[in-house]
Design an enzyme around this catalytic site. Structure first.
Site, PDB file in Angstrom:
ATOM      1  N   ILE A 310       0.858  -1.198   0.000  1.00  0.00           N
ATOM      2  CA  ILE A 310       0.000   0.000   0.000  1.00  0.00           C
ATOM      3  C   ILE A 310       0.893   1.246   0.000  1.00  0.00           C
ATOM      4  O   ILE A 310       0.689   2.182  -0.779  1.00  0.00           O
ATOM      5  CB  ILE A 310      -0.938   0.040   1.243  1.00  0.00           C
ATOM      6  CG1 ILE A 310      -1.871  -1.171   1.266  1.00  0.00           C
ATOM      7  CG2 ILE A 310      -1.741   1.342   1.260  1.00  0.00           C
ATOM      8  CD1 ILE A 310      -2.737  -1.282   2.532  1.00  0.00           C
ATOM      9  N   GLN A 313       2.339   1.923  -3.413  1.00  0.00           N
ATOM     10  CA  GLN A 313       1.333   2.452  -4.328  1.00  0.00           C
ATOM     11  C   GLN A 313       1.038   3.930  -4.014  1.00  0.00           C
ATOM     12  O   GLN A 313       0.885   4.749  -4.906  1.00  0.00           O
ATOM     13  CB  GLN A 313       0.051   1.615  -4.220  1.00  0.00           C
ATOM     14  CG  GLN A 313      -1.168   2.199  -4.904  1.00  0.00           C
ATOM     15  CD  GLN A 313      -0.982   2.328  -6.413  1.00  0.00           C
ATOM     16  OE1 GLN A 313      -0.180   1.624  -7.019  1.00  0.00           O
ATOM     17  NE2 GLN A 313      -1.724   3.243  -7.027  1.00  0.00           N
ATOM     18  N   GLU A 314       0.997   4.253  -2.724  1.00  0.00           N
ATOM     19  CA  GLU A 314       0.611   5.609  -2.324  1.00  0.00           C
ATOM     20  C   GLU A 314       1.701   6.640  -2.583  1.00  0.00           C
ATOM     21  O   GLU A 314       1.426   7.746  -3.016  1.00  0.00           O
ATOM     22  CB  GLU A 314       0.242   5.628  -0.835  1.00  0.00           C
ATOM     23  CG  GLU A 314      -1.014   4.846  -0.485  1.00  0.00           C
ATOM     24  CD  GLU A 314      -2.288   5.499  -1.004  1.00  0.00           C
ATOM     25  OE1 GLU A 314      -2.214   6.445  -1.797  1.00  0.00           O
ATOM     26  OE2 GLU A 314      -3.383   5.040  -0.628  1.00  0.00           O
ATOM     27  N   SER A 315       2.947   6.263  -2.279  1.00  0.00           N
ATOM     28  CA  SER A 315       3.984   7.304  -2.264  1.00  0.00           C
ATOM     29  C   SER A 315       5.325   6.843  -2.841  1.00  0.00           C
ATOM     30  O   SER A 315       6.297   7.592  -2.764  1.00  0.00           O
ATOM     31  CB  SER A 315       4.227   7.728  -0.815  1.00  0.00           C
ATOM     32  OG  SER A 315       4.779   6.632  -0.095  1.00  0.00           O
ATOM     33  N   MET A 332      -0.437   8.216   2.463  1.00  0.00           N
ATOM     34  CA  MET A 332      -1.424   9.106   1.845  1.00  0.00           C
ATOM     35  C   MET A 332      -2.730   9.201   2.628  1.00  0.00           C
ATOM     36  O   MET A 332      -3.802   8.816   2.142  1.00  0.00           O
ATOM     37  CB  MET A 332      -1.716   8.654   0.414  1.00  0.00           C
ATOM     38  CG  MET A 332      -0.679   9.121  -0.547  1.00  0.00           C
ATOM     39  SD  MET A 332      -0.910  10.873  -0.797  1.00  0.00           S
ATOM     40  CE  MET A 332       0.406  11.234  -1.912  1.00  0.00           C
TER      41      MET A 332
END
Ligand code: BLG
EC number: 4.2.2.n1
Length: 485
Positions: A310, A313-315, A332
């Site tokens: 995760i 994917q976010e940052s 995020m």
């Protein structure tokens, strides 16, 4: 007195009765293969240890073939016992041993040579054989370009058979067969320039591309072919019939598609550039946050690799990013989410990871009880991204369409509708960028799969020896000794 016409039917009856008796007693003496499996209560299956078939991670056994065959064993009501072959020759040898495994589930193609050794089931996966070369080298475009190249394939593989057929036509083609390597090794050897070319199936490449950023497809060698399970020639038809009925059933009821979606549906989301970048970040960025992910995972009872996926994917594992909409930090978090999770500083990596983990565990817990794993995880991820209200809207749309609102495969078809007026005007929460959670979940699943593979216990002592991840292709240490050919 018997006339001839009287005698014939009686004689025939007697013969039939005797025949039946003999057949019956044969059955009593020797149960058929299926009966034997059921009596033993164990289905012994041989496979290969590779990302596309079967491997163990920290959660236990996994892999496409494993999942498919596990459900078959469950259907039979027996225990599954997996054995792994050292190489393909060993696999066929084991199958011919008396008392050996009764079934091979190993991504096998029904080649002419193999048809003389085993009997194949109905198909379950279509793949294309592909010639693989190293980026930067000249790209071969047809079989004629194989001349003068160092080519290595798995010994006893369908690819070896293909090359033998090509060599019969064009003796200048040279190739080697190795029984000491797996597909991952072949790809690594091309990636590191130890060999010029190899030949693998499209599904294997798709699964492994990310570990070998320099490998490229030169061309497809021939038509698409089907993978099938195999039973030993000596066995009767009972098990094979049962297998075929099962494969037909899972094809029809969508279970096979779900498994394909789980293992292959998201494999190409990265592409060459993304694969290379991910491998680099795995090496350079993840080690800084791995302990935070692990600690938060423990607290919130979530797999740390899913949290890490995760975060990527976010940052891209960067703690100080801010989106156009003001969402911030490594995980995020919106301002509301951060507040609700007790995060004071969203740009602090540790706090962001803790908050993200807590939030993910919370929304997953809140989901409808009817949603089972792994769909529960995928739906929770979508909710993390788009919010539970919009997710519920998409689930309702699924229900209205006669789809299953508890299955990710169905809900993901509906999510993009949330950005189309004809659909969202009828929903409770209205417009949302419904396409975003679809790629969000696909990407995370891909990152998660990769992290699962590079942290599996078998690689302990190599990839994760010092607690860090070492990824082939971007590892700064000298490459391991090439396997003997
Ligand atoms: C998510 C929130 C959800 C929220 C939705 O937005 O953020 N998740 C987190 O904070 C972890 O709580 O649901 S709600 O509370 O029910 O409203 C919807 O508002 C974040 C998303 C938004 C997205 N990333 C985590 O996936 C994002 O940043 N989108 C904008 C991208 S950009 O501005 O176009 O670059």
């Amino acid at each position: 007195m018997f006339s001839r016409s009287d005698f014939r039917p009686r004689c025939a009856k007697w013969l039939i009765a005797t025949g039946l008796f003999l057949m019956l007693s044969a059955c009593v003496d020797k149960p058929n293969t299926l009966e034997r499996v059921k009596e033993d209560g164990v289905l012994r299956v041989i496979t290969r240890n590779s990302p596309a078939t079967y491997f163990e991670d920290r959660n236990g056994e996994t892999g496409f073939e494993y999942e498919l065959v596990k459900r078959f064993a469950e259907n039979l009501g027996v225990e599954l016992k997996i054995e792994t072959a050292d190489n393909l020759d060993d696999l066929f040898d084991q199958m011919h041993k008396p008392g050996g495994p009764v079934l091979a589930a190993a991504g096998l193609i029904d080649t002419e040579k193999r048809k003389q050794q085993v009997r194949f089931s109905h198909p379950y996966l279509e793949v294309t054989p592909q010639v693989i070369y190293r980026n930067g080298q000249s790209r071969p475009t047809d079989a004629g370009d194989l001349v003068g190249k160092r080519i290595v394939v798995l010994k006893g593989s369908s690819h070896a058979e293909q090359l033998a057929a090509l060599k019969a036509k064009n003796p200048a083609i040279e190739y080697e067969e190795s029984d000491a390597v797996e597909v991952v090794d072949l790809l690594r050897m091309v990636d590191e320039g130890q060999i010029d070319l190899t030949l693998v199936d499209s599904n294997e490449l798709a699964m492994n591309q990310v570990y070998f950023p320099n490998v490229r497809v030169a061309f497809d060698l021939g038509e698409a072919r089907n993978q099938r399970w195999a039973v030993a020639l000596g066995e009767d038809n009972s098990l094979l019939n049962e297998i075929n009925a099962y494969l037909d059933k899972v094809q029809k009821n969508g279970m096979l598609q779900q498994l394909k979606d789980r293992y292959y549906g998201h494999v190409d989301v990265l592409g060459y550039v993304g694969a290379y970048t991910f491998a680099q970040h795995l090496q350079e960025r993840l080690p800084k946050y791995q302990k935070n992910f692990q600690a938060s995972a423990k607290q919130s009872q979530v797999d740390w690799r899913l949290l890490a996926a995760i975060g990527y994917q976010e940052s891209l594992w960067q703690p100080d990013v801010t989106s156009k909409t003001g969402v911030r930090g490594l995980m995020m978090l919106t301002q509301n989410t951060a507040q609700a999770m007790g995060v004071a500083n969203r740009l602090d990596a540790k706090q962001s990871i803790q908050g993200g983990a807590k939030y993910f565990a919370y929304i997953k817990e809140q989901l409808d009880d009817k949603i089972e794993e792994p769909d529960r995880t995928w739906l929770a991820l979508a909710s993390y991204n788009i919010g539970s209200g919009h997710l519920d809207d998409a689930r309702k749309l699924a229900e209205n369409e006669g789809l299953n609102p508890n299955k990710w495969l169905d809900v993901k078809k509906m999510l993009p509708r949330l950005s189309q007026k004809q659909w969202y005007r009828k929903t409770r929460y209205g417009y949302a960028r419904g396409g975003e959670p679809v790629s969000f979940v696909a990407n995370i699943r891909r990152y998660y799969d990769i992290l699962t593979w590079v942290t599996q216990p078998q690689l302990e002592g190599s990839q994760v020896a010092d607690g860090n991840l070492h990824v082939p292709g971007v590892d700064k240490k000298p490459p391991e000794q090439a396997p003997k050919l």
